[in-house]
Design a protein around this motif. Sequence first.
Motif, PDB file in Angstrom:
ATOM      1  N   LEU A   1      -2.952  -9.273  -8.424  1.00 10.37           N
ATOM      2  CA  LEU A   1      -2.810 -10.626  -8.973  1.00 10.37           C
ATOM      3  C   LEU A   1      -1.406 -10.839  -9.526  1.00 10.37           C
ATOM      4  O   LEU A   1      -0.795 -11.885  -9.317  1.00 10.37           O
ATOM      5  CB  LEU A   1      -3.846 -10.859 -10.072  1.00 10.37           C
ATOM      6  N   SER A   2      -0.891  -9.847 -10.245  1.00  2.00           N
ATOM      7  CA  SER A   2       0.449  -9.989 -10.821  1.00  2.00           C
ATOM      8  C   SER A   2       1.520 -10.044  -9.744  1.00  2.00           C
ATOM      9  O   SER A   2       2.603 -10.590  -9.961  1.00  2.00           O
ATOM     10  CB  SER A   2       0.732  -8.822 -11.777  1.00  2.00           C
ATOM     11  N   ALA A   3       1.222  -9.485  -8.555  1.00 11.41           N
ATOM     12  CA  ALA A   3       2.175  -9.513  -7.441  1.00 11.41           C
ATOM     13  C   ALA A   3       2.098 -10.813  -6.646  1.00 11.41           C
ATOM     14  O   ALA A   3       2.868 -11.008  -5.704  1.00 11.41           O
ATOM     15  CB  ALA A   3       1.925  -8.324  -6.513  1.00 11.41           C
ATOM     16  N   GLY A   4       1.171 -11.697  -6.998  1.00  8.73           N
ATOM     17  CA  GLY A   4       1.103 -13.002  -6.355  1.00  8.73           C
ATOM     18  C   GLY A   4       0.241 -13.083  -5.121  1.00  8.73           C
ATOM     19  O   GLY A   4       0.381 -14.020  -4.327  1.00  8.73           O
ATOM     20  N   PHE A   5      -0.671 -12.151  -4.905  1.00 15.82           N
ATOM     21  CA  PHE A   5      -1.525 -12.184  -3.720  1.00 15.82           C
ATOM     22  C   PHE A   5      -2.553 -13.313  -3.810  1.00 15.82           C
ATOM     23  O   PHE A   5      -3.134 -13.553  -4.864  1.00 15.82           O
ATOM     24  CB  PHE A   5      -2.267 -10.853  -3.553  1.00 15.82           C
ATOM     25  N   ARG A   6      -2.759 -13.978  -2.679  1.00 12.67           N
ATOM     26  CA  ARG A   6      -3.838 -14.955  -2.560  1.00 12.67           C
ATOM     27  C   ARG A   6      -5.112 -14.234  -2.142  1.00 12.67           C
ATOM     28  O   ARG A   6      -5.120 -13.023  -1.955  1.00 12.67           O
ATOM     29  CB  ARG A   6      -3.451 -16.031  -1.535  1.00 12.67           C
TER      30      ARG A   6
ATOM     31  N   LEU B   1       0.819  -1.208   0.000  1.00 11.37           N
ATOM     32  CA  LEU B   1       0.000   0.000   0.000  1.00 11.37           C
ATOM     33  C   LEU B   1       0.856   1.264   0.000  1.00 11.37           C
ATOM     34  O   LEU B   1       0.588   2.220  -0.745  1.00 11.37           O
ATOM     35  CB  LEU B   1      -0.928  -0.002   1.216  1.00 11.37           C
ATOM     36  N   LEU B   2       1.882   1.278   0.818  1.00 14.45           N
ATOM     37  CA  LEU B   2       2.731   2.461   0.918  1.00 14.45           C
ATOM     38  C   LEU B   2       3.495   2.718  -0.372  1.00 14.45           C
ATOM     39  O   LEU B   2       3.794   3.876  -0.710  1.00 14.45           O
ATOM     40  CB  LEU B   2       3.698   2.313   2.091  1.00 14.45           C
ATOM     41  N   ARG B   3       3.833   1.658  -1.110  1.00 11.96           N
ATOM     42  CA  ARG B   3       4.492   1.841  -2.406  1.00 11.96           C
ATOM     43  C   ARG B   3       3.535   2.446  -3.431  1.00 11.96           C
ATOM     44  O   ARG B   3       3.946   3.176  -4.331  1.00 11.96           O
ATOM     45  CB  ARG B   3       5.036   0.505  -2.934  1.00 11.96           C
TER      46      ARG B   3
ATOM     47  N   ARG C   1       9.266  -1.471  -8.333  1.00 12.03           N
ATOM     48  CA  ARG C   1       8.895  -0.072  -8.065  1.00 12.03           C
ATOM     49  C   ARG C   1       8.258   0.567  -9.297  1.00 12.03           C
ATOM     50  O   ARG C   1       7.281   1.320  -9.189  1.00 12.03           O
ATOM     51  CB  ARG C   1      10.120   0.723  -7.615  1.00 12.03           C
ATOM     52  N   LEU C   2       8.815   0.275 -10.484  1.00 12.95           N
ATOM     53  CA  LEU C   2       8.261   0.827 -11.717  1.00 12.95           C
ATOM     54  C   LEU C   2       6.854   0.295 -11.958  1.00 12.95           C
ATOM     55  O   LEU C   2       5.946   1.046 -12.356  1.00 12.95           O
ATOM     56  CB  LEU C   2       9.166   0.483 -12.903  1.00 12.95           C
ATOM     57  N   LYS C   3       6.657  -1.002 -11.705  1.00 15.01           N
ATOM     58  CA  LYS C   3       5.328  -1.585 -11.893  1.00 15.01           C
ATOM     59  C   LYS C   3       4.329  -0.967 -10.926  1.00 15.01           C
ATOM     60  O   LYS C   3       3.196  -0.638 -11.312  1.00 15.01           O
ATOM     61  CB  LYS C   3       5.386  -3.102 -11.691  1.00 15.01           C
ATOM     62  N   ALA C   4       4.738  -0.773  -9.663  1.00 11.73           N
ATOM     63  CA  ALA C   4       3.842  -0.171  -8.674  1.00 11.73           C
ATOM     64  C   ALA C   4       3.477   1.252  -9.076  1.00 11.73           C
ATOM     65  O   ALA C   4       2.316   1.664  -8.947  1.00 11.73           O
ATOM     66  CB  ALA C   4       4.504  -0.186  -7.299  1.00 11.73           C
TER      67      ALA C   4
END
Length: 255
Positions: free
Chosen positions: A169-174, A74-76, A140-143
């Motif tokens: 989803l791309s970051a792998g969160f369940r 979230l902070l990113r 960081r660029l993706k965020a």
Amino acid sequence: MDTLTLGQLAALAAASALVGFSKTAVSGANTISLAVFAAVLPARESTGVLLPLLIAGDVLAVLVYRRHAHWPTLLRLFPAVAAGVVAGTLFMMWADDATVRISIGAILVFMAGVTVRRRRTAQAVAEPGADEGPPTAGERLKARSYGVLGGFTTMVANAGGPVMSLYLLSAGFRKLGFLGTSAWFFLIVNTTKVPFSVGLGLIDGRSLLLDACLLVFVLPGAWIGRKCVDRIDQRLFERIVLAATVVGGLQLLLT
């Protein structure tokens, strides 16, 4: 409200229930609500009516999933999202209804395609957690990219949900991490959007009166979503999010 037909009110009520369901079960399904509101009401005005309903759903989602949020993510995101919200506000000062629909629909379909391609070619990613190191330059660029797009789309048409869904989803969160992080993200972002929407004339006494009538439908939608989420398989969950994103984007493009 006196200009809406019974069928239109029923459509708005169903879309309001879907807002609650999307906040506690399948985030991408919210694009269908967006498309319904934009079809029944003028596109610009529909964003002002929908925003308080989204905030109500966000509050319910935070109450249910608050312990599952991943705050480093979230902070990113927040600085880039703030830039996107400012850009979206400037865009709304001159964009007409057709421009709003086409722009958001194109972004949603494009981002869904990018995510599908990445998930087919990338290796499995572990869910973010305590063992992760500092974010790489690519992360960081993706965020930042998703954050600006999310801020822009959420300000223009309350359509930031699909963009953020694709990022998570791309970051792998369940499922639970996805829902908890998304819940806090949108409660904070949607609340900060209120002054901008009031300043643009999108929220006024008439829109709030309609919200008061539709709010009652958000609650059962959220309850149904909470009951269903544990029964949804992770792979199916991801496919539903992507499918809902594409459907919502195409609806905006073709309306």
